[in-house]
Motif scaffolding. Structure first.
Motif, PDB file in Angstrom:
ATOM      1  N   LEU A 120      -1.577  -1.784   9.071  1.00  0.00           N
ATOM      2  CA  LEU A 120      -2.331  -2.982   9.417  1.00  0.00           C
ATOM      3  C   LEU A 120      -2.420  -3.082  10.927  1.00  0.00           C
ATOM      4  O   LEU A 120      -1.414  -3.136  11.617  1.00  0.00           O
ATOM      5  CB  LEU A 120      -1.641  -4.226   8.865  1.00  0.00           C
ATOM      6  N   VAL A 121      -3.631  -3.042  11.428  1.00  0.00           N
ATOM      7  CA  VAL A 121      -3.852  -3.187  12.859  1.00  0.00           C
ATOM      8  C   VAL A 121      -4.706  -4.430  13.032  1.00  0.00           C
ATOM      9  O   VAL A 121      -5.785  -4.541  12.474  1.00  0.00           O
ATOM     10  CB  VAL A 121      -4.564  -1.951  13.452  1.00  0.00           C
ATOM     11  N   HIS A 181       6.137   3.884  -2.349  1.00  0.00           N
ATOM     12  CA  HIS A 181       5.141   3.068  -3.036  1.00  0.00           C
ATOM     13  C   HIS A 181       3.787   3.767  -2.965  1.00  0.00           C
ATOM     14  O   HIS A 181       3.457   4.389  -1.962  1.00  0.00           O
ATOM     15  CB  HIS A 181       5.081   1.689  -2.357  1.00  0.00           C
ATOM     16  N   PRO A 182       2.966   3.683  -4.024  1.00  0.00           N
ATOM     17  CA  PRO A 182       1.669   4.369  -4.017  1.00  0.00           C
ATOM     18  C   PRO A 182       0.745   3.973  -2.870  1.00  0.00           C
ATOM     19  O   PRO A 182      -0.086   4.762  -2.436  1.00  0.00           O
ATOM     20  CB  PRO A 182       1.053   3.976  -5.361  1.00  0.00           C
ATOM     21  N   GLU A 183       0.888   2.756  -2.350  1.00  0.00           N
ATOM     22  CA  GLU A 183       0.037   2.344  -1.239  1.00  0.00           C
ATOM     23  C   GLU A 183       0.409   3.042   0.064  1.00  0.00           C
ATOM     24  O   GLU A 183      -0.356   3.019   1.017  1.00  0.00           O
ATOM     25  CB  GLU A 183       0.104   0.838  -1.055  1.00  0.00           C
ATOM     26  N   LEU A 184       1.589   3.660   0.109  1.00  0.00           N
ATOM     27  CA  LEU A 184       2.013   4.381   1.307  1.00  0.00           C
ATOM     28  C   LEU A 184       1.584   5.846   1.274  1.00  0.00           C
ATOM     29  O   LEU A 184       1.912   6.603   2.177  1.00  0.00           O
ATOM     30  CB  LEU A 184       3.536   4.295   1.459  1.00  0.00           C
ATOM     31  N   LEU A 185       0.865   6.250   0.238  1.00  0.00           N
ATOM     32  CA  LEU A 185       0.402   7.630   0.114  1.00  0.00           C
ATOM     33  C   LEU A 185      -1.106   7.686   0.320  1.00  0.00           C
ATOM     34  O   LEU A 185      -1.837   6.783  -0.076  1.00  0.00           O
ATOM     35  CB  LEU A 185       0.761   8.180  -1.268  1.00  0.00           C
TER      36      LEU A 185
END
Length: 108
Positions: A76-77, A60-64
């Motif tokens: 997310l921390v 997914h683009p958010e994982l790049l």
């Protein structure tokens, strides 16, 4: 007499349905553990379904990151914040919002 025939028929159908359900659950559990061979992508362009989705694993683009590399750190921390700190941060965001500045200028 007809009622007994209906009850007997539906009881038989219920046993068949439950038997099929249990058999399918067992087969799915065995099927999940079985390794599948990796299919080559050549010549099989028009295939659909489960195997076609597994051939190309596109993240997914958010994982790049911005360079297109896969992010290996947690996304997310969360840290514990007390209520007063959270309220102060929300008030600061509200005070700095553009809508708040427009409302203040209209009041003056």
């Amino acid at each position: 007499m007809l009622h007994l025939l209906y009850i007997l028929a539906f009881t038989v159908l219920a046993f068949i349905a439950v038997g099929n359900l249990i058999r399918n659950l067992i087969m799915f559990s065995f099927d999940r553990e079985r390794p599948y061979p990796v299919r080559s992508s050549g010549g099989n362009q028009g295939s659909f379904g489960y195997y076609a989705a597994e051939k190309q694993s596109i993240p997914h683009p958010e994982l790049l990151d911005s360079a297109g590399n896969l992010i290996k750190e947690p996304l997310l921390v969360m840290r514990s914040v007390n209520v007063e700190d959270a309220r102060q941060q929300l008030d600061a965001l509200y005070e700095s919002s553009p809508a708040q500045k427009i409302e203040r200028s209209e009041e003056a």
